[in-house]
Design an enzyme around this catalytic site. Structure first.
Site, short mmCIF file in Angstrom:
data_model
loop_
_atom_site.label_atom_id
_atom_site.label_comp_id
_atom_site.label_asym_id
_atom_site.label_seq_id
_atom_site.Cartn_x
_atom_site.Cartn_y
_atom_site.Cartn_z
CB SER A 36 -0.85 -0.02 1.28
OG SER A 36 -1.42 1.25 1.54
CE1 TYR B 149 -4.62 -2.21 4.67
CE2 TYR B 149 -3.66 -0.04 4.35
CZ TYR B 149 -4.19 -1.20 3.82
OH TYR B 149 -4.27 -1.35 2.47
N1 LIG Z 1 -8.49 -0.33 -2.36
C1 LIG Z 1 -7.44 0.42 -2.10
O1 LIG Z 1 -7.48 1.65 -2.26
C2 LIG Z 1 -6.19 -0.19 -1.59
C3 LIG Z 1 -5.06 0.64 -1.45
C4 LIG Z 1 -3.87 0.09 -1.01
C5 LIG Z 1 -3.79 -1.26 -0.74
N2 LIG Z 1 -4.90 -2.05 -0.87
C6 LIG Z 1 -4.74 -3.47 -0.58
O2 LIG Z 1 -5.21 -4.22 -1.68
C7 LIG Z 1 -5.72 -5.47 -1.24
C8 LIG Z 1 -7.13 -5.63 -1.75
O3 LIG Z 1 -7.91 -4.58 -1.22
P1 LIG Z 1 -9.38 -4.23 -1.75
O4 LIG Z 1 -9.48 -2.76 -1.73
O5 LIG Z 1 -9.68 -4.97 -2.99
O6 LIG Z 1 -10.23 -4.79 -0.49
P2 LIG Z 1 -11.62 -5.56 -0.47
O7 LIG Z 1 -12.05 -5.54 0.97
O8 LIG Z 1 -12.54 -5.00 -1.47
O9 LIG Z 1 -11.20 -7.03 -0.89
C9 LIG Z 1 -10.35 -7.80 -0.07
C10 LIG Z 1 -10.62 -9.25 -0.31
O10 LIG Z 1 -9.79 -10.00 0.60
C11 LIG Z 1 -10.58 -11.03 1.14
N3 LIG Z 1 -10.06 -11.48 2.42
C12 LIG Z 1 -10.07 -10.82 3.60
N4 LIG Z 1 -9.56 -11.59 4.57
C13 LIG Z 1 -9.21 -12.76 3.98
C14 LIG Z 1 -8.63 -13.97 4.47
N5 LIG Z 1 -8.34 -14.14 5.77
N6 LIG Z 1 -8.37 -14.97 3.61
C15 LIG Z 1 -8.71 -14.80 2.29
N7 LIG Z 1 -9.27 -13.71 1.77
C16 LIG Z 1 -9.52 -12.70 2.63
C17 LIG Z 1 -11.97 -10.43 1.27
O11 LIG Z 1 -12.97 -11.44 1.41
C18 LIG Z 1 -12.08 -9.63 -0.01
O12 LIG Z 1 -12.61 -10.39 -1.07
C19 LIG Z 1 -5.60 -5.44 0.28
O13 LIG Z 1 -4.43 -6.10 0.68
C20 LIG Z 1 -5.53 -3.97 0.60
O14 LIG Z 1 -4.88 -3.72 1.82
C21 LIG Z 1 -6.09 -1.54 -1.29
#
Ligand SMILES: NC(=O)c1ccc[n+]([C@@H]2O[C@H](COP(=O)([O-])OP(=O)(O)OC[C@H]3O[C@@H](n4cnc5c(N)ncnc54)[C@H](O)[C@@H]3O)[C@@H](O)[C@H]2O)c1
Length: 253
Positions: free
Chosen positions: A141, A154
Site C-alpha cells: 500500500s 494497517y
Molecule cells: N483499495 C485500495 O485503495 C487499496 C489501497 C492500497 C492497498 N490495498 C490493498 O489491496 C488489497 C485488496 O484490497 P481491496 O481494496 O480490494 O479490499 P476488499 O475488501 O474489497 O477485498 C479484499 C478481499 O480480501 C478477502 N479477504 C479478507 N480476509 C481474507 C482472508 N483471511 N483470507 C482470504 N481472503 C480474505 C476479502 O474477502 C475480499 O474479497 C488489500 O491487501 C488492501 O490492503 C487496497
C-alpha cells in the site's frame, strides 16, 4: 496478450476489488488463475472469467490457515500444473486510531496482511521450484510511505510486508531459484474496502480523497492488475525486491 500462457497463478482475496481485477488481468494475459477467498462470491467472480473463455477455478482459502493453504495449493497443481505466480492480495483494515485500536485487532490485521502472505510464500515455494521459477507479488500500500493516523496497524502491517518481500527476494536470488518477489503499492482504488457498500465517487468523503490525488481520480482494479501481470511476466525478468507504486502520483506529494 498471452505472455503468461502456460503459467498457473493463485490470487488471494480474489472475490472482489483489487483481487478480482488482478485475476482478470492475469487471465487476459494467458495464465490459468486460481481465485482464492473466504467469500462465496469468489465462485461468481471465477465463473464470470471462465465464461469469457479463461481458465479459472475458485477455491475457499482463509490465508490465516496453513491447512487451507495446503489444500488450495494441491487443488491448483492438480487442476493446472505447478504454480509459478502467487499474488498475496487478501487484506483487511480496521479504521481506529493509535489510542483506540486493541492489541487483538492489531493481531488480526497482522495475521491476514503479513502472516497470510508469509504462509502463502512458504507454501508455494516448493511448487515454484519444481516449475523452474516464478514470481510472487505482494500487495502492500502507499501507507508504507504515507502515514494515516486512522489506520496505524494497517500501515505497520504493509510496511512489514514490504520488508518481508525484500527478504524473500534476497533469499530466492541467493539460492538461484529463479523466483522473483516484488511488492505493489496501490494508492486509493474504488473497491469495497475504500467505498464501503455503495458509496458513490460523488460522495463528499470520496471527493475529498480524489481531490488529494494528483491525477484527480481513484484507480481501477484492472489498472493495478496490469501492473501485477507485468511483474509476473518475463518483461520484469530483472526486477526483484522492488516496491512498485501505482497511485496516480499520490506519494509524490
Ligand atoms: N483499495 C485500495 O485503495 C487499496 C489501497 C492500497 C492497498 N490495498 C490493498 O489491496 C488489497 C485488496 O484490497 P481491496 O481494496 O480490494 O479490499 P476488499 O475488501 O474489497 O477485498 C479484499 C478481499 O480480501 C478477502 N479477504 C479478507 N480476509 C481474507 C482472508 N483471511 N483470507 C482470504 N481472503 C480474505 C476479502 O474477502 C475480499 O474479497 C488489500 O491487501 C488492501 O490492503 C487496497
Amino acid at each position: 496478450m498471452t505472455r503468461l500462457h502456460g503459467r498457473t497463478a493463485i490470487v488471494t482475496g480474489a472475490a472482489r476489488g483489487l483481487g478480482a481485477g488482478i485475476a482478470q488481468a492475469l487471465a487476459e494475459d494467458g495464465a490459468a488463475v486460481v481465485l482464492a477467498d473466504v467469500l462465496p462470491q469468489v465462485n461468481d467472480t471465477a465463473a464470470a472469467l471462465a465464461s469469457a473463455g479463461h481458465r479459472t477455478l475458485a477455491v475457499h482459502l482463509d490465508v490465516t490457515s496453513e491447512e487451507n493453504w495446503h489444500l488450495a495449493l494441491t487443488t491448483a497443481v492438480q487442476s493446472f500444473g505447478e504454480v509459478s505466480i502467487l499474488v498475496n492480495n487478501a487484506g483487511i483494515t480496521i479504521n481506529k486510531d493509535f489510542e483506540s485500536v486493541s492489541i487483538d485487532e492489531f493481531r488480526k490485521i497482522l495475521d491476514v496482511n503479513l502472516l497470510g502472505a508469509f504462509r502463502g510464500m512458504q507454501a508455494v515455494l516448493p511448487s515454484m521450484k519444481r516449475a523452474g521459477g516464478g514470481a510472487i507479488i505482494n500487495v502492500a500500500s502507499t501507507t508504507t510511505d504515507q502515514i494515516l493516523s486512522i489506520a496505524p496497524c494497517y500501515g505497520a502491517s504493509k510496511s512489514a510486508l514490504a520488508n518481508l518481500t525484500k527478504s524473500a527476494a534476497l533469499h530466492c536470488a541467493e539460492q538461484g531459484y529463479g523466483i522473483r518477489v516484488n511488492s505493489v503499492h496501490p494508492g486509493t482504488h474504488a473497491t469495497p474496502m475504500v467505498m464501503g457498500d455503495g458509496m458513490a465517487t460523488e460522495h463528499p468523503a470520496a471527493r475529498a480523497i480524489i481531490e488529494a490525488i494528483p491525477m484527480k481520480r481513484m484507480g481501477q482494479p484492472l489498472e493495478l492488475g496490469r501492473v501485477v501481470a507485468f511483474l509476473a511476466s518475463q518483461d520484469a525478468s530483472y526486477m526483484t525486491g522492488a516496491e512498485v507504486f501505482s497511485d496516480g502520483g499520490a506519494v509524490i506529494t
